[in-house]
Enzyme design. Structure first.
Site, PDB file in Angstrom:
ATOM      1  CD  GLU A 113      14.896  -6.521   0.489  1.00 48.05           C
ATOM      2  OE1 GLU A 113      13.830  -5.957   0.200  1.00 48.05           O
ATOM      3  OE2 GLU A 113      15.544  -7.203  -0.304  1.00 48.05           O
ATOM      4  CE  LYS A 115       4.797  -5.478   3.441  1.00 44.41           C
ATOM      5  NZ  LYS A 115       3.999  -4.318   3.107  1.00 44.41           N
ATOM      6  CG  ASP A 117       3.227   1.943   5.068  1.00 43.71           C
ATOM      7  OD1 ASP A 117       2.605   1.371   4.146  1.00 43.71           O
ATOM      8  OD2 ASP A 117       2.676   2.419   6.064  1.00 43.71           O
ATOM      9  CE1 TYR A 224      10.102  -4.846  -3.980  1.00 43.42           C
ATOM     10  CE2 TYR A 224      10.462  -2.915  -2.602  1.00 43.42           C
ATOM     11  CZ  TYR A 224       9.614  -3.729  -3.321  1.00 43.42           C
ATOM     12  OH  TYR A 224       8.293  -3.424  -3.398  1.00 43.42           O
ATOM     13  CE  LYS A 314       1.932  -5.951   6.485  1.00 48.83           C
ATOM     14  NZ  LYS A 314       0.533  -5.685   6.364  1.00 48.83           N
ATOM     15  CB  CYS A 408     -26.105  19.874  11.827  1.00 47.94           C
ATOM     16  SG  CYS A 408     -24.498  20.619  11.496  1.00 47.94           S
ATOM     17  CB  CYS A 411     -26.382  24.813  11.682  1.00 44.76           C
ATOM     18  SG  CYS A 411     -26.992  23.493  10.614  1.00 44.76           S
ATOM     19  CB  CYS A 426     -25.255  19.514   8.030  1.00 41.36           C
ATOM     20  SG  CYS A 426     -26.111  21.078   8.046  1.00 41.36           S
ATOM     21  CB  CYS A 431     -24.399  24.337   7.932  1.00 38.55           C
ATOM     22  SG  CYS A 431     -23.450  23.647   9.315  1.00 38.55           S
TER      23      CYS A 431
HETATM   24  S1  IVH Z   1       9.267  -7.787  -2.229  1.00 36.94           S
HETATM   25  C1  IVH Z   1       6.591 -10.822  -4.843  1.00 36.94           C
HETATM   26  N1  IVH Z   1      10.373  -6.073  -0.616  1.00 36.94           N
HETATM   27  O1  IVH Z   1       4.951  -4.771   0.092  1.00 36.94           O
HETATM   28  C2  IVH Z   1       6.485  -9.629  -3.983  1.00 36.94           C
HETATM   29  N2  IVH Z   1       8.095  -5.774  -1.175  1.00 36.94           N
HETATM   30  O2  IVH Z   1       2.750  -6.455   0.937  1.00 36.94           O
HETATM   31  C3  IVH Z   1       7.774  -8.916  -3.968  1.00 36.94           C
HETATM   32  N3  IVH Z   1       7.089  -3.798  -0.192  1.00 36.94           N
HETATM   33  O3  IVH Z   1       3.600  -5.278  -3.083  1.00 36.94           O
HETATM   34  C4  IVH Z   1       7.738  -7.819  -3.023  1.00 36.94           C
HETATM   35  N4  IVH Z   1       8.878  -3.097   0.878  1.00 36.94           N
HETATM   36  O4  IVH Z   1       4.906  -3.112  -2.701  1.00 36.94           O
HETATM   37  C5  IVH Z   1       9.261  -6.438  -1.255  1.00 36.94           C
HETATM   38  N5  IVH Z   1      11.514  -4.610   0.777  1.00 36.94           N
HETATM   39  C6  IVH Z   1      10.403  -4.971   0.137  1.00 36.94           C
HETATM   40  C7  IVH Z   1       9.213  -4.232   0.234  1.00 36.94           C
HETATM   41  C8  IVH Z   1       8.074  -4.671  -0.439  1.00 36.94           C
HETATM   42  C9  IVH Z   1       7.606  -2.855   0.608  1.00 36.94           C
HETATM   43  C10 IVH Z   1       5.682  -3.832  -0.641  1.00 36.94           C
HETATM   44  C11 IVH Z   1       5.511  -4.203  -2.086  1.00 36.94           C
HETATM   45  C12 IVH Z   1       4.556  -5.369  -2.074  1.00 36.94           C
HETATM   46  C13 IVH Z   1       3.919  -5.249  -0.735  1.00 36.94           C
HETATM   47  C14 IVH Z   1       3.407  -6.581  -0.256  1.00 36.94           C
END
Ligand code: IVH
Length: 682
Positions: A113, A115, A117, A224, A314, A408, A411, A426, A431
């Protein structure tokens, strides 16, 4: 049609269209048609108040702002995810899964899935109705943010066809990019500081106490996970089925997830989205890989921090190389002097960048950045790029280490920083970089209380060079004000309406004259001395009786005053030692501003309830600034320091807490949520 039946029908239709619009982005009707349905429902409910239910779409925004958020415990801790940064680490994760489950070479089915942000959220449904929304907090305890969660239209207030008992749905609240850009545009126009990224903006909104403001932010959500402490049996057999089930109940599920047969398919998915993510309307910082078979997940279990059945890949931050032409210093509205990099323009992740933040002098020294260096710049989750490191092999022979200016940039006053702080500031109240904000503060209700001298008028006075310091305000004449055009905001909308000040100018001048008679305590507060809040200002006035008495008091005498801690005392001294400030106070006195107090004399010194306790603050607090928190601690005899050690009594944890939190956990230092902290200082 009987009203009960029509109400039920309308609610169902409205939810259907909310889902089309907010979850699937495929509306079937126009906004106008949608509003008409909503208005009809509102009207019927107004006629039949007994038929209003908490899950009605009319009930998303509660009437009044909430008090501070209560702390709630999660049924099952909200864990975090382990990270993988490259293919090898993904394969190593897969190895661990297969080994842990004694699967040999049999490939494992995963669900990949995106992730999101944003910030994690736990939604509790009972009998199909949303009864609570909570933040992750420290994973064990979070904050009850139900009124804010209810404003998010993607989140259903009641589920369609879900089981009746109590369970928790977990997911992520996020701010769509379009909303983020709109908010930052508005902030720019209002001259407010911009949010660095959608996540910060979303986090700020979730912790806002006024749900009607949250509703306007335009937050959204994806879910999720389902957690049912006592009824594991009701869960489907696989994660893929769970996701389909969540969708069918009307919950938002990010649609790009994919079932992958083995880790190589996962790797392909990650590669696809490393570039593809730019087309999305939300920020994603990676891919979450989860074992599909829920029974297998149970066998794998979790460590104290992470589940063994999932990991987060990541995406690499996007980087470029360019020349660091110059390091310059920007002065913010609070007087903070912050260095930034002037770069040879370079194209990076969709835009050309020519500047990057450098945070502070210590950071520059640690990275050993020098003017003339070729540097690596990066856009991570942030919109604002940062300089990662110099490429030493390309350093010109004459490049020399950078030193922070001592004056600063706006000023020329001498800069100062608090003990254990990294930001140079400052201290000159006049200022030019600070003047706008400091004058607004000076005129504000709890300070000199000059009605009419608000944001818009202050802007005009400064723009036209009518005012260069607070004292100039006392020389203003009604004739000079009459022709100024101010743009106050309409009370009930965001719209600004320009108008000539006209006769109102005379009222403002009268207000200004009246303020001369204010008590010394209001003037001391109005001067905007760092860390000196209303309470400390009053204490100082009561103890020293005159402005001269305060400004001439040696550090030791200041420190001995009850409720005045070392940070406040040092700050008062620094203010008094800045020659511009002395000149300002003299000028105010010549203008006839009262420099004495009529308040009763302060009694002898006494220890506060937090005497002997040391505090560290981390992250962003929602209901107060760090300065206010520090002042509250010191007013009660406590001490605020910059870094966590074994001697630290408490760590106060705000949103986006960083390494200090890890350190505190490591050392076993007690952590306080904002709510707990506020209870302590009540
Ligand atoms: S599953 C047991 N799925 O990422 C942990 N987390 O870095 C279950 N997050 O705390 C998390 N998208 O807030 C899951 N598709 C996704 C996600 C996701 C974002 C976040 C979540 C978690 C953090 C961990």
């Amino acid at each position: 049609m009987d009203p009960l039946a029509r109400i039920a029908e309308l609610r169902q239709q409205i939810r259907h269209h909310e889902e089309r619009y907010y979850i699937h982005d495929e509306p079937e009707i126009s906004d106008e048609q949608f509003d008409r349905l909503l208005h009809e429902l509102e009207r019927l409910e107004a006629e039949h108040p007994d038929l209003v239910t908490p899950d009605s779409p009319t009930q998303r925004v509660a009437g009044r702002p909430s008090e501070a958020f209560a702390t709630v415990e999660h049924v099952v801790p909200m864990l975090s995810l382990d990270n993988a940064y490259n293919e090898d680490e993904l394969r190593a994760f897969d190895e661990r899964v297969r080994k842990g489950a004694a699967l040999g070479d049999t490939p494992v089915t995963y669900v990949a899935e995106l992730k999101i942000d944003g910030l994690s959220i736990a939604l509790t449904y009972e009998n199909g109705r949303l009864v609570r929304g909570a933040t992750r907090g420290d994973g064990v305890r979070g904050e009850n943010v139900s009124p804010n969660v209810r404003t998010i239209r993607a989140i259903p207030l009641s589920l369609r066809g879900a089981p009746g008992d109590r369970f928790e749905i977990r997911g992520e609240v996020y701010l769509p990019r379009a909303s983020f850009e709109r908010i930052n545009r508005e902030r720019e126009e209002a001259d407010e500081p911009l949010f660095a990224n959608p996540r910060n903006a979303a986090a700020g909104a979730m912790r806002n106490l006024d749900p009607s403001l949250v509703a306007r932010r335009g937050l959204s959500a994806f879910t999720y996970q389902m957690v049912a402490a006592d009824r594991q049996t009701a869960l489907p057999a696989t994660h893929a089925e769970l996701l389909r089930q969540l969708s069918s109940w009307g919950l938002p599920v990010e649609r790009h997830w994919r079932t992958c047969a083995g880790i190589e398919e996962v790797i392909a998915f990650c590669a696809e989205w490393a570039d593809g993510r730019r087309e999305l309307d939300f920020d994603t910082d990676g891919v979450v890989i989860k074992v599909d078979d829920l029974a297998l997940r149970d066998r794998l279990g979790s460590t104290a921090k992470f589940p063994r059945w999932a990991t987060a890949f990541k995406f690499p931050a996007q980087q470029a190389h360019t020349r660091l032409l110059k390091i310059e210093v920007n002065v913010g509205r609070t007087g903070a002097n912050t260095p930034y990099a002037v770069l040879d323009p370079v194209f990076l992740a969709g835009s050309t960048i020519s500047m990057a933040t450098l945070h502070n002098a210590e950071d520059i020294a640690r990275k050993d950045l020098r003017e003339g260096d070729t540097v690596i710049v990066e856009k991570a989750g942030d919109v604002i790029p940062r300089v990662v490191a110099p490429i030493l092999s390309l350093r010109p022979p004459d490049a020399s280490p950078w030193t922070m200016p001592t004056a600063c940039a706006a000023c020329g006053s001498e800069l100062r920083r608090d003990e254990e702080e990294v930001i140079w500031r400052c201290e000159n109240a006049s200022c030019p970089a600070r003047l706008r904000r400091s004058l607004e503060h000076f005129a504000s209700r709890s300070a000199m209380n000059i009605e009419g001298l608000g944001e818009s008028l202050v802007d005009q006075l400064i723009e036209r060079d009518l005012v260069r310091d607070f004292a100039d305000v006392y020389a203003l004449e009604a004739s000079a004000l009459e022709n100024l055009v101010v743009t106050p905001r309409e009370p009930r909308s965001e719209r600004a309406v320009p108008r000539k000040l006209g006769k109102v100018g005379r009222n403002v001048v009268e207000e200004i004259a009246r303020s001369k008679g204010n008590d010394l305590s209001k003037l001391v507060y109005g001067l905007g001395i760092r860390h000196v809040g209303e309470k400390a200002a009053t204490t100082l006035a009561k103890r020293f009786r005159t402005m001269a008495g305060i400004l001439d008091a040696p550090l030791e005498s200041l420190q001995k005053v009850r409720d005045i801690g070392p940070v406040v005392a040092a700050s008062v001294r620094a203010f008094a030692d800045e020659p511009h400030n002395r000149a300002l106070v003299d000028k105010l006195a010549r203008a006839g501003v009262n420099m004495t107090t009529a308040l009763p004399e302060e009694a002898a010194e006494q220890a506060g309830p937090l005497a002997g306790k040391t505090f560290v603050l981390t992250g962003t607090l929602e209901t107060m600034t760090r300065e206010e928190a520090a002042a509250a601690i010191e007013a009660r005899g406590g001490k605020v320091v910059g870094s966590v050690s074994r001697k630290t009594g408490y760590l106060v944890v705000g949103a986006d807490a960083g390494s200090k939190l890890d350190k505190a956990r490591e050392l076993g230092v007690t952590t306080l949520t904002e709510g707990e902290f506020k209870a302590l200082i009540m």
